[in-house]
Design a protein around this motif. Sequence first.
Motif, PDB file in Angstrom:
ATOM      1  N   VAL A 144      17.085  58.893 -36.540  1.00 40.23           N
ATOM      2  CA  VAL A 144      16.473  59.931 -35.706  1.00 40.23           C
ATOM      3  C   VAL A 144      16.943  61.312 -36.148  1.00 40.23           C
ATOM      4  CG1 VAL A 144      16.393  60.896 -33.369  1.00 40.23           C
ATOM      5  CG2 VAL A 144      16.087  58.444 -33.705  1.00 40.23           C
ATOM      6  N   LEU A 145      18.231  61.439 -36.467  1.00 41.82           N
ATOM      7  CA  LEU A 145      18.748  62.730 -36.918  1.00 41.82           C
ATOM      8  C   LEU A 145      18.102  63.158 -38.230  1.00 41.82           C
ATOM      9  CD1 LEU A 145      22.558  62.552 -36.024  1.00 41.82           C
ATOM     10  CD2 LEU A 145      20.697  63.654 -34.785  1.00 41.82           C
ATOM     11  N   ALA A 150      14.018  69.292 -39.840  1.00 39.40           N
ATOM     12  CA  ALA A 150      13.393  70.618 -39.733  1.00 39.40           C
ATOM     13  C   ALA A 150      14.116  71.491 -38.720  1.00 39.40           C
ATOM     14  CB  ALA A 150      11.919  70.465 -39.348  1.00 39.40           C
ATOM     15  N   LEU A 151      14.583  70.883 -37.631  1.00 38.87           N
ATOM     16  CA  LEU A 151      15.328  71.644 -36.627  1.00 38.87           C
ATOM     17  C   LEU A 151      16.652  72.148 -37.198  1.00 38.87           C
ATOM     18  CD1 LEU A 151      14.777  69.455 -33.437  1.00 38.87           C
ATOM     19  CD2 LEU A 151      13.937  71.777 -33.813  1.00 38.87           C
ATOM     20  N   PHE A 152      17.346  71.291 -37.932  1.00 42.65           N
ATOM     21  CA  PHE A 152      18.615  71.720 -38.522  1.00 42.65           C
ATOM     22  C   PHE A 152      18.381  72.779 -39.602  1.00 42.65           C
ATOM     23  CE2 PHE A 152      19.912  67.341 -37.090  1.00 42.65           C
ATOM     24  CZ  PHE A 152      20.692  67.795 -36.036  1.00 42.65           C
ATOM     25  N   ASP A 153      17.272  72.641 -40.345  1.00 43.78           N
ATOM     26  CA  ASP A 153      16.944  73.648 -41.360  1.00 43.78           C
ATOM     27  C   ASP A 153      16.633  74.997 -40.727  1.00 43.78           C
ATOM     28  OD1 ASP A 153      17.309  71.815 -43.360  1.00 43.78           O
ATOM     29  OD2 ASP A 153      15.172  71.398 -43.669  1.00 43.78           O
ATOM     30  N   SER A 154      16.188  74.969 -39.464  1.00 40.86           N
ATOM     31  CA  SER A 154      15.851  76.223 -38.786  1.00 40.86           C
ATOM     32  C   SER A 154      17.075  76.924 -38.203  1.00 40.86           C
ATOM     33  CB  SER A 154      14.846  75.951 -37.658  1.00 40.86           C
ATOM     34  OG  SER A 154      15.471  75.271 -36.579  1.00 40.86           O
ATOM     35  N   GLY A 155      18.241  76.306 -38.344  1.00 39.43           N
ATOM     36  CA  GLY A 155      19.469  76.971 -37.909  1.00 39.43           C
ATOM     37  C   GLY A 155      20.284  76.238 -36.873  1.00 39.43           C
TER      38      GLY A 155
END
Length: 402
Positions: A144-145, A150-155
Amino acid sequence: MTEALSAPSPDAVPTRPSLGSNLDGVRQHNLGAVLRLVHGIAGRSRSELTRATGLSRSTIGALVAELAALGLVSEQEPRESTGVGRPSPIVVANPKVVVVTVNPEVDGVNVGLVGLDGTVHRRVRHATAEPPTAEEAARIVANVLEGFKALFDSGLRATGIGAAVPGSVREADGVVRMAPHLEWADEPFAALLEEATGLPALVANDASLGANAEHLFGAGRGIGDLIYLNGGPGGIGGGVITRALPLAGSSGYAGELGHTLVNSGGSRCHCGAIGCLETEVSQARLLDVLGLDDADGLDEAMGRLDGAGRAEVERQLRYLAVAIRNAVNILNPRRVVLGGFLGVLLDAAPQVLDAAVREQSLTASAEQVDIVRAELGPEVLTVGAAELAFTRLIADPTALHR
């Protein structure tokens, strides 16, 4: 999907920091005290932080500046003020500093991302055909992580994992000693999560975490002594808050109120004992009598009870009253919070439950207690697991950059 939590209880934070053994210890403690005060809410002004901690304005300024340099907080324009003098800047927690929340269940694994400010960035459910093993649950979390890339790439920056497990969990190392509905025994779930994800993990009993969540952000806000009972398809779990702190016991197993004896002539529980609360007060029994396939329509069905349904509700309320009486007499809470289908039972006949508890309890213990329905609903374990994960960061905010 983003959601924000309401303000935590003032009882949940220390009003004045104690002195550490050295300057570094005092600084770490004070950093944590300030971070705890702004965590999970819309923010506090510097003047509010000064009053709450008892520290000087200059010390608060320095602590806020250090937390900002660590990327944990920022300052915003002050709120409008009609008072004299310049209003204080508002200190807010960074929503992009997140923790991963995990809740394995008999038919799936729930995974979420919660920000330091209380924002729920994402919640997903990975369904399974049967109860997942501990190893499978850890692999599901890792997968799932990967999907959150994309969320982690966004900061977003994940700092750890908090897991809420329906079972007895050893506090020291996150080993699940027994989770009968998951068919887990002595599973090192914290270690499995860390190995699968590379993130530090903490694991605790789900109902205990639910109790803390309701205490901080739900029906227990401002209440320092409360009992939380939650009922679901897997049974009944409980948690206790005393003097604004979770009651864990010597190894972390405290709060198993679902295994309180309420009927000495009752059925044998899966735990091996006779007449436990969760064998007599059962969501499955209630759904069966009401002719429901699942709990989605339970609230509505309570408004049109027939004779058999009313009799079953009253029977379950009688046994629930025995368990609450025992807890009230032993723990002397100010409030009892009921979640899951127990909250539905309460709403069906609140006067019946309240009267039965008061009738059976010691007068001195019962005279101030009230019984209310939980407020956080399906979010409760996401919130509770997040609070567990944030304990490490709040205890030592500088650890984020070590």
